[in-house]
Design a protein around this motif. Sequence first.
Motif, PDB file in Angstrom:
ATOM      1  N   ILE A 122       0.389  -5.952   2.309  1.00 54.17           N
ATOM      2  CA  ILE A 122       1.619  -4.683   1.598  1.00 54.17           C
ATOM      3  C   ILE A 122       0.366  -4.232   1.305  1.00 54.17           C
ATOM      4  N   TRP A 123       1.167  -2.631   1.701  1.00 53.84           N
ATOM      5  CA  TRP A 123      -0.115  -1.353   1.718  1.00 53.84           C
ATOM      6  C   TRP A 123       0.893  -0.508   0.905  1.00 53.84           C
ATOM      7  N   ASP A 124      -0.380   0.728   1.297  1.00 61.07           N
ATOM      8  CA  ASP A 124       0.337   1.788   0.124  1.00 61.07           C
ATOM      9  C   ASP A 124      -0.043   2.426   1.135  1.00 61.07           C
ATOM     10  N   ASP A 125       0.823   3.938   0.808  1.00 56.62           N
ATOM     11  CA  ASP A 125       0.472   4.978   1.503  1.00 56.62           C
ATOM     12  C   ASP A 125      -0.557   6.431   1.949  1.00 56.62           C
ATOM     13  N   GLY A 127      -2.597   4.129   2.849  1.00 56.87           N
ATOM     14  CA  GLY A 127      -4.049   3.418   4.481  1.00 56.87           C
ATOM     15  C   GLY A 127      -4.448   1.680   2.995  1.00 56.87           C
ATOM     16  N   ARG A 128      -4.421   1.427   1.944  1.00 56.43           N
ATOM     17  CA  ARG A 128      -4.803   0.469   1.289  1.00 56.43           C
ATOM     18  C   ARG A 128      -3.606  -0.504   1.502  1.00 56.43           C
ATOM     19  N   VAL A 129      -4.469  -1.634   1.607  1.00 48.54           N
ATOM     20  CA  VAL A 129      -3.922  -2.788   1.294  1.00 48.54           C
ATOM     21  C   VAL A 129      -3.743  -3.183   0.204  1.00 48.54           C
ATOM     22  N   ASP A 139      -7.466  -3.867  -1.114  1.00 48.93           N
ATOM     23  CA  ASP A 139      -8.085  -3.211  -1.664  1.00 48.93           C
ATOM     24  C   ASP A 139      -9.023  -2.397  -0.393  1.00 48.93           C
ATOM     25  N   ARG A 140      -8.981  -2.543   1.158  1.00 47.79           N
ATOM     26  CA  ARG A 140      -9.353  -2.464   1.924  1.00 47.79           C
ATOM     27  C   ARG A 140      -8.349  -1.138   2.983  1.00 47.79           C
TER      28      ARG A 140
END
Length: 486
Positions: A122-125, A127-129, A139-140
Amino acid sequence: MSTPRGEGGSGAVQRWTSVARPADRTTASAADPRPSGVVAWVAVVSVLVIVAVAVAALFAARGLAEAESVRDAADRADRIADAIVEPALTDALVDGDEEARRAMDEEVRDHVLSSSIVRVKIWDDTGRVVWSDEPALIDRRFELDEDDLEALAAAGTGTGTGVEAEVSDLTAPENEYERDRGKLLEAYRAVETPGGQTLLFEVYFRYDEVLQRSGQLFAGFAGITIGSIVLVVLLLLPVLRQLLRALDRARVQREALLERALDASADERRRIAGALHDGVVQDLVGASLAVSAESGSARARGDDTTADGLDRVAGALRGSVGGLRSLLVDIYPPNLARAGIGPALDDLAAGVRSRGVAVVLDAETADELAALDDEGQRLVFRVVQECLANVVAHARASVVSVTAVRPDEGGVVVTIADDGAGFDPELLTRPEPDHFGLRVLADVASAGGAGLDVQTAPGRGTRWRLALPASAVAAPPAAVGPGSRP
């Protein structure tokens, strides 16, 4: 005497060109002919068409099956997102809350991960996992590709939440923990937290599972495809059978018409020959005798001048009678029906010799031909007559030979060879009016169980070869022994 050029003549060896192939004269019937050439051609073309259609259809079925299995995986990912992932999303998960992460981990491991699904991200916009079942990824940050960004942007504007699916690029940095899983298919779509934040849900399927599903779908498609082709072929078989029967009937009718044409031509020649012999020839003979008698009377009166003039007229009349009789032999040789093939060919040869072409026809040839039955003798005469007519009309030959031999396998082989101009054998395949007689003879030879071949080339003479089967040889008469009835 010069030798006709052919197999033993000068120049390069020429090939024999088939003009007619023998049909079975003992078993072939007009009611049930077998056009093997047409059947073979139709069979070969049909097989090629069926194979080509089947191969194309199977390739298409394989592609459709794989595309359908990919859509199935995408639909499965969509259902997982709606039923499991999105209800479990919280804003605390985005903020990194450990309790929210443990709850998502429990939910995914219990209801999502399986033998076919190996990874969830699950990613945010940015590019963080935000979360993954692989803790080392959480958090990468990685660079999102254009498709991921478009999916997030479309969901953010409310224009779509469709699932996209593609083969995973295992060389990408974010996929370093999936490289030992083999080929994978990733499907992703946008999801939202209760607070309205848009995230990207991504699930990885084993591609061999996709292929297994593809194989199941392909088996169904292939069965339908092959079954449809077989059904079409079965439906076309009666049509093909009717077509072949129609071709058979047309061939039989054509051969019958050609045979009738030859018979009608023979009848007409016989009628013309009879009319000339009984009419004009007899009148000229009578006139010649009358003029000769009047010449004798004039000479007895001492009128030698008148007698000499009448003798010249009588000579001209006798010459005309001789020419007409030679023409009658060409039109219809009476010896064929009365005395057999040997004398009939002698008559033909005499007519050709009168036109300045030497004809070689030995007694051995006549003896071999005399062994033929009536049908075989008529066929030989027709072919030889047509070939000699062509020699006189077209070949510009000085000598022509007619020979007959009995090969070891039986039958009789007749060869007509000349040393004339020859021709291109390809001309026989063209609809030239000059070759109509030979095309007729080719059909008649085939119907009579004989083969007709030609060996020729421009400037190298022409050799015709008529091969009659053993069945064309008349059976010898039974010997009458002691005690038997004559």
